[in-house]
Scaffold this active site. Structure first.
Site, short mmCIF file in Angstrom:
data_model
loop_
_atom_site.label_atom_id
_atom_site.label_comp_id
_atom_site.label_asym_id
_atom_site.label_seq_id
_atom_site.Cartn_x
_atom_site.Cartn_y
_atom_site.Cartn_z
N CYS A 39 0.83 -1.20 0.00
CA CYS A 39 0.00 0.00 0.00
C CYS A 39 0.87 1.26 0.00
CB CYS A 39 -0.96 -0.05 1.19
SG CYS A 39 -2.40 1.02 1.02
N HIS A 40 0.84 2.06 1.07
CA HIS A 40 1.70 3.24 1.17
C HIS A 40 3.09 2.90 1.73
CE1 HIS A 40 -2.26 5.17 0.82
NE2 HIS A 40 -1.63 6.27 0.46
#
Length: 197
Positions: A120-121
């Site tokens: 994800c991030h």
């Protein structure tokens, strides 16, 4: 996943570090941790926060559970861990990028050529650690330009494996992310390149 080479606990005796802080997308921590522990690994929560302090998890934008830091990243030694997991959440990697000791740990871990997985991030931190250059990666879509600017080849795939680096886009990708990490860990140990415990 089914593989004749996978025994009931192929990761028994292996230690996996998870590096994170406040703002973590909690399922990106709890899912890999439960998965790895199921296969016999010992998982240790590292953070720039001190051991015993709480990390605030989130379910998207809603505060979720709190998780207890098991070791300050300053006290962690690369040689004690067989792999590193970097969960996402927006605030978590953003705060880690402001932590020189966290970025140094990620950089040194990448140099050790052990499996490293970011979702994800989470790959944001790989830019600051100098790991993204010339790597094929994926991430949450909003990071794609940042990663390309850092020299990565970005594609919109469920999971991308480039050498020892594993990346995925979002919580929905966790089954593929976890399976890719398990396969890479087993391959690494089969090659006798992983540290033995």
């Amino acid at each position: 996943m089914e593989d004749d080479r996978i025994t009931e606990q192929p990761l028994k005796g292996k230690s996996i570090a998870v590096l994170m802080t406040d703002g973590v997308e909690q399922v990106e921590y709890t899912s890999p941790r439960e998965f790895l522990e199921k296969y016999g690994a010992r998982v240790i929560l590292l953070s720039p926060k001190n051991a015993g302090e709480a990390i605030q998890g989130f379910n998207h934008l809603t505060p979720g559970d709190k998780f207890t830091v098991e070791k300050n990243v300053n006290d962690a030694k690369i040689g004690d861990y067989d792999a590193l997991v970097l969960p996402g959440g927006v605030a978590n990697p953003d705060l880690l990028r402001l932590s020189p000791e966290s970025i140094a740990f990620i950089r040194e871990f990448a140099e050790s050529d052990k499996p490293m997985a970011a979702i994800c991030h989470g790959p944001w931190t790989l830019i600051d650690a100098g790991v993204a250059m010339s790597k094929h990666m994926t991430s949450w879509p909003s990071l794609q330009q940042d990663l390309r600017n850092a020299g990565a080849e970005w594609t919109d795939d469920e999971v991308v494996v480039d050498g020892r680096l594993i990346t995925s886009r979002k919580p929905d990708d966790l089954p593929a992310f976890n399976d890719a990490l398990l396969k890479e860990l087993i391959a690494c140990f089969d090659d006798d390149t992983g540290p033995s415990s």
